[in-house]
Scaffold this motif. Structure first.
Motif, PDB file in Angstrom:
ATOM      1  N   GLU A  42       6.594   3.005  -9.355  1.00  0.00           N
ATOM      2  CA  GLU A  42       5.149   3.053  -9.138  1.00  0.00           C
ATOM      3  C   GLU A  42       4.895   4.207  -8.187  1.00  0.00           C
ATOM      4  OE1 GLU A  42       4.316  -0.720  -7.408  1.00  0.00           O
ATOM      5  OE2 GLU A  42       4.370  -1.763  -9.324  1.00  0.00           O
ATOM      6  N   ASP A  43       4.177   5.204  -8.659  1.00  0.00           N
ATOM      7  CA  ASP A  43       3.916   6.389  -7.852  1.00  0.00           C
ATOM      8  C   ASP A  43       2.445   6.732  -8.012  1.00  0.00           C
ATOM      9  OD1 ASP A  43       4.035   8.737  -6.431  1.00  0.00           O
ATOM     10  OD2 ASP A  43       5.676   9.594  -7.578  1.00  0.00           O
ATOM     11  N   THR A  44       1.694   6.763  -6.922  1.00  0.00           N
ATOM     12  CA  THR A  44       0.260   7.014  -7.024  1.00  0.00           C
ATOM     13  C   THR A  44      -0.035   8.461  -7.389  1.00  0.00           C
ATOM     14  OG1 THR A  44       0.092   7.415  -4.650  1.00  0.00           O
ATOM     15  CG2 THR A  44      -0.372   5.185  -5.427  1.00  0.00           C
ATOM     16  N   VAL A  45       0.864   9.385  -7.056  1.00  0.00           N
ATOM     17  CA  VAL A  45       0.673  10.789  -7.396  1.00  0.00           C
ATOM     18  C   VAL A  45       1.947  11.274  -8.076  1.00  0.00           C
ATOM     19  CG1 VAL A  45       0.165  13.090  -6.528  1.00  0.00           C
ATOM     20  CG2 VAL A  45      -0.794  11.113  -5.377  1.00  0.00           C
ATOM     21  N   SER A  66      10.672   1.563  -0.929  1.00  0.00           N
ATOM     22  CA  SER A  66       9.277   1.978  -0.788  1.00  0.00           C
ATOM     23  C   SER A  66       9.189   3.174   0.135  1.00  0.00           C
ATOM     24  CB  SER A  66       8.427   0.854  -0.194  1.00  0.00           C
ATOM     25  OG  SER A  66       8.352  -0.223  -1.071  1.00  0.00           O
ATOM     26  N   ASN A  72       6.094   6.082   1.883  1.00  0.00           N
ATOM     27  CA  ASN A  72       4.752   6.648   1.995  1.00  0.00           C
ATOM     28  C   ASN A  72       4.794   8.170   1.962  1.00  0.00           C
ATOM     29  OD1 ASN A  72       3.030   4.369   2.122  1.00  0.00           O
ATOM     30  ND2 ASN A  72       3.776   3.969   4.172  1.00  0.00           N
ATOM     31  N   LEU A  91       0.799  -1.218   0.000  1.00  0.00           N
ATOM     32  CA  LEU A  91       0.000   0.000   0.000  1.00  0.00           C
ATOM     33  C   LEU A  91       0.832   1.269   0.000  1.00  0.00           C
ATOM     34  CD1 LEU A  91      -2.772  -1.093   2.495  1.00  0.00           C
ATOM     35  CD2 LEU A  91      -2.855  -1.123   0.013  1.00  0.00           C
ATOM     36  N   ASN A  92       2.138   1.156  -0.228  1.00  0.00           N
ATOM     37  CA  ASN A  92       2.986   2.335  -0.279  1.00  0.00           C
ATOM     38  C   ASN A  92       2.614   3.195  -1.482  1.00  0.00           C
ATOM     39  OD1 ASN A  92       4.629   1.822   1.989  1.00  0.00           O
ATOM     40  ND2 ASN A  92       5.693   0.257   0.841  1.00  0.00           N
ATOM     41  N   LYS A  93       2.823   4.497  -1.327  1.00  0.00           N
ATOM     42  CA  LYS A  93       2.513   5.425  -2.398  1.00  0.00           C
ATOM     43  C   LYS A  93       3.602   5.458  -3.457  1.00  0.00           C
ATOM     44  CE  LYS A  93      -0.131   8.354   0.654  1.00  0.00           C
ATOM     45  NZ  LYS A  93      -0.137   9.566   1.439  1.00  0.00           N
ATOM     46  N   PHE A  94       4.817   5.071  -3.089  1.00  0.00           N
ATOM     47  CA  PHE A  94       5.958   5.136  -4.007  1.00  0.00           C
ATOM     48  C   PHE A  94       6.753   3.844  -3.878  1.00  0.00           C
ATOM     49  CE2 PHE A  94      10.324   6.009  -5.049  1.00  0.00           C
ATOM     50  CZ  PHE A  94      10.239   6.774  -6.192  1.00  0.00           C
ATOM     51  N   ASN A  95       6.965   3.167  -4.992  1.00  0.00           N
ATOM     52  CA  ASN A  95       7.760   1.941  -5.007  1.00  0.00           C
ATOM     53  C   ASN A  95       8.744   1.998  -6.159  1.00  0.00           C
ATOM     54  OD1 ASN A  95       6.398   0.432  -2.907  1.00  0.00           O
ATOM     55  ND2 ASN A  95       4.691   0.294  -4.320  1.00  0.00           N
ATOM     56  N   ILE A 123       4.938  11.906   0.477  1.00  0.00           N
ATOM     57  CA  ILE A 123       4.208  12.458  -0.654  1.00  0.00           C
ATOM     58  C   ILE A 123       5.071  13.467  -1.411  1.00  0.00           C
ATOM     59  CG2 ILE A 123       1.924  12.088   0.322  1.00  0.00           C
ATOM     60  CD1 ILE A 123       1.932  15.023   1.189  1.00  0.00           C
TER      61      ILE A 123
END
Length: 60
Positions: A43-46, A17, A19, A3-7, A21
């Protein structure tokens, strides 16, 4: 499930990894070693424009 925001992955294995932002997860490692992310998958959610430029700079 991660569930990390950045991998950051190399050879399909997550080696970093975060979390944090914004640009912090990218900049923190680039400041230590400019080649830290070389040849990795991110992998970056934002992902903003500044982060995209940092990816290019770090040869991701």
């Amino acid at each position: 499930m991660n569930l990390n925001k950045f991998n950051a992955k190399r050879n399909k294995i997550v080696f970093y990894s975060s979390n944090d932002i914004g640009d912090k997860p990218i900049l923190s490692k680039i400041n230590e070693d400019m080649n830290f992310y070389k040849n990795t998958d991110i992998e970056d959610t934002v992902l903003g424009k500044a982060a995209a430029y940092l990816h290019l700079l770090a040869k991701i």
